[in-house]
Scaffold this motif. Sequence first.
Motif, PDB file in Angstrom:
ATOM      1  N   TYR A  26      -7.373  -5.712  -0.550  1.00  0.00           N
ATOM      2  CA  TYR A  26      -5.793  -5.139  -1.036  1.00  0.00           C
ATOM      3  C   TYR A  26      -5.172  -4.184   0.036  1.00  0.00           C
ATOM      4  O   TYR A  26      -3.945  -4.077   0.372  1.00  0.00           O
ATOM      5  CB  TYR A  26      -5.965  -4.580  -2.274  1.00  0.00           C
ATOM      6  N   GLY A  41       3.987  -4.166  -4.203  1.00  0.00           N
ATOM      7  CA  GLY A  41       4.069  -4.678  -5.406  1.00  0.00           C
ATOM      8  C   GLY A  41       4.730  -6.038  -5.750  1.00  0.00           C
ATOM      9  O   GLY A  41       4.282  -6.593  -6.858  1.00  0.00           O
ATOM     10  N   LEU A  44       1.927  -8.284  -5.182  1.00  0.00           N
ATOM     11  CA  LEU A  44       1.286  -8.603  -6.393  1.00  0.00           C
ATOM     12  C   LEU A  44       1.655  -9.399  -7.594  1.00  0.00           C
ATOM     13  O   LEU A  44       1.102 -10.271  -7.921  1.00  0.00           O
ATOM     14  CB  LEU A  44       0.701  -6.948  -6.778  1.00  0.00           C
ATOM     15  N   SER A  45       2.803  -9.150  -7.785  1.00  0.00           N
ATOM     16  CA  SER A  45       3.565  -9.661  -8.657  1.00  0.00           C
ATOM     17  C   SER A  45       3.801 -11.265  -8.660  1.00  0.00           C
ATOM     18  O   SER A  45       3.534 -12.350  -9.336  1.00  0.00           O
ATOM     19  CB  SER A  45       4.992  -9.158  -9.105  1.00  0.00           C
ATOM     20  N   LYS A  48      -0.593 -13.072  -8.564  1.00  0.00           N
ATOM     21  CA  LYS A  48      -1.315 -12.630  -9.611  1.00  0.00           C
ATOM     22  C   LYS A  48      -2.555 -13.421  -9.811  1.00  0.00           C
ATOM     23  O   LYS A  48      -3.762 -12.948 -10.235  1.00  0.00           O
ATOM     24  CB  LYS A  48      -0.646 -12.795 -11.032  1.00  0.00           C
ATOM     25  N   LEU A 139      -8.354  -3.390 -12.314  1.00  0.00           N
ATOM     26  CA  LEU A 139      -7.285  -2.788 -11.901  1.00  0.00           C
ATOM     27  C   LEU A 139      -7.466  -2.243 -10.413  1.00  0.00           C
ATOM     28  O   LEU A 139      -6.571  -1.558  -9.811  1.00  0.00           O
ATOM     29  CB  LEU A 139      -7.087  -1.569 -12.832  1.00  0.00           C
ATOM     30  N   HIS A 142      -4.083  -1.799  -8.277  1.00  0.00           N
ATOM     31  CA  HIS A 142      -3.195  -0.847  -8.807  1.00  0.00           C
ATOM     32  C   HIS A 142      -3.800   0.406  -8.377  1.00  0.00           C
ATOM     33  O   HIS A 142      -3.096   1.376  -8.213  1.00  0.00           O
ATOM     34  CB  HIS A 142      -2.890  -1.005 -10.204  1.00  0.00           C
ATOM     35  N   SER A 145      -2.382   1.190  -5.213  1.00  0.00           N
ATOM     36  CA  SER A 145      -1.255   1.967  -4.952  1.00  0.00           C
ATOM     37  C   SER A 145      -1.391   3.381  -5.531  1.00  0.00           C
ATOM     38  O   SER A 145      -0.771   4.227  -5.032  1.00  0.00           O
ATOM     39  CB  SER A 145      -0.382   1.209  -6.318  1.00  0.00           C
ATOM     40  N   LEU A 146      -2.324   3.655  -6.396  1.00  0.00           N
ATOM     41  CA  LEU A 146      -2.526   5.116  -6.793  1.00  0.00           C
ATOM     42  C   LEU A 146      -3.066   5.913  -5.852  1.00  0.00           C
ATOM     43  O   LEU A 146      -2.705   7.035  -5.490  1.00  0.00           O
ATOM     44  CB  LEU A 146      -3.442   5.121  -8.017  1.00  0.00           C
TER      45      LEU A 146
END
Length: 514
Positions: A26, A41, A44-45, A48, A139, A142, A145-146
């Motif tokens: 990722y 993002g 990612l969408s 999936k 997760l 994500h 991303s964090l």
Amino acid sequence: MNLLIYLFSLVSLTFLLFFAFSGIGYIHMLQLNSYRIERYGKWLSENKGKMLALRAIWPALAFAFLALGNKVVFAVFAALMFLLVPFKKKKAKKPLVYTARVKRLIIVYMVLGVAVVAGCFFVKDSIWAPVIFLAAALLVPHIISLALLMAEPMEKGIARHYYNDAKRILASAKDLIIIGVTGSYGKTSMKYIISSLLSEKYNVLMTPGSFNTTMGVVRTVREQLKPTHQVFVVEMGAKNKGDIKEICDLVKPKYGVISSIGPQHLETFKTIENIINTKFELAEAVRENGGKMFLNYSNEYIKGYGFKGEFVSFGSDAECDYRAEGMKYSSSGASFFIKGEELKTSLLGDFSAINIAGGVAVAEHLGVLADDIKVSVRRLKAPEHRLELKKNPRYTVIDDAYNSNPGGSTAALKTLSLFEERKILVTPGMVELGDEEYNLNKEMGRKAAHSADYIVLVGEKQAKPIAEGIREEGFDEERLYIAKDINDALSYVYKITDVPSVVLLENDLPDNFL
């Protein structure tokens, strides 16, 4: 240390291995999306299905049996099975580059992984442990991303330090001639041409490869600029308004070149007007610095802007100050005339001739002799993967695989159409064109139908609009092939190159688009 601690350690190691290997994939996608969290993002969408992996449940499953009591042997077996699952990874077209930024991001990301393990330790004998492990495993995209958001303040501080250092270096180079080069397409080729021609007289530094962002320029200045350099040619890329102004504020160019303007990166720019205004940020900066622009006046958007500063025009139209005309092409290259002088080059495409006209204009303005310019043009080689002519034992290749856009693809297709051999197009189409992407790819298909004898489209998803345009032009369905990947495409090409053939490789999308 009791058995529970031993087993907790085993499962934790299992989780961290999964966390690390999955995270790298990722982070690669994040790098391909320029560390832009909104673009990542969106990826990612749209993908999936790629986010969930069966092996993600192994650490949680193992710990669930452990937490529920008397299934210790099965818990160990589950953990070991996960360790034995091979991490198969498809070979990337553009592999992850382990830059300093990537390494820092990996450290922040793994600290978050250790934090998950630490949290589970306090609830290791309850059902919450497997729940936390499973949630963290699923997760991972994500959590990347964090990690990016957590690292952002540190990255901004580092970038500010590097920027100020580059600014100090440039301020000390008072006699350095700085030339900015931008355009929706062709700017890298233009940069190479200008640098090559000016090298006949000057010691020239240019930004390498596609180092066309502010930080790419900063890195070039800090690592490569020497007191002996006399000219610095700076490629300036942009995906948002203000990007080119930011680079100009750093380097303060005395000269500027706009090679082209077209509907590139509409996904971020939204309108062609935003693209035009952003490209002309270079021209406005040059005017403020009391310099001179070199503008491609065969481009309707550039000509239509009505720039009020001092400039020289180049192109293929009769009104241009430096006009490329009488173009002829063969498998060995091209020949054409500028101001009555014949020039020969291995570069292909009308657009290359126009770029050379721009390069000649800059070189003459800076005092390079005409004979030296002719020799330099003959020696020019295409930048890698940009209408690069290559010889294959079976066929000739026109490698235009770096990226594709409406203007560039039109020029490449026109070049292909001028060859006498069997003409074959291999392409996955164009991306990052916003709401216009489908229509522009469809239009590319229409043009391809009249330029190629055979068309090979790569990727069923990407092929749809191009194929639609091709079919609307009545192209023979038996000469249209939709390949599942590039290897399948090249296998098909081998079958149809039993006669002298020219193969145009137009665009080669990285993994985040296929």
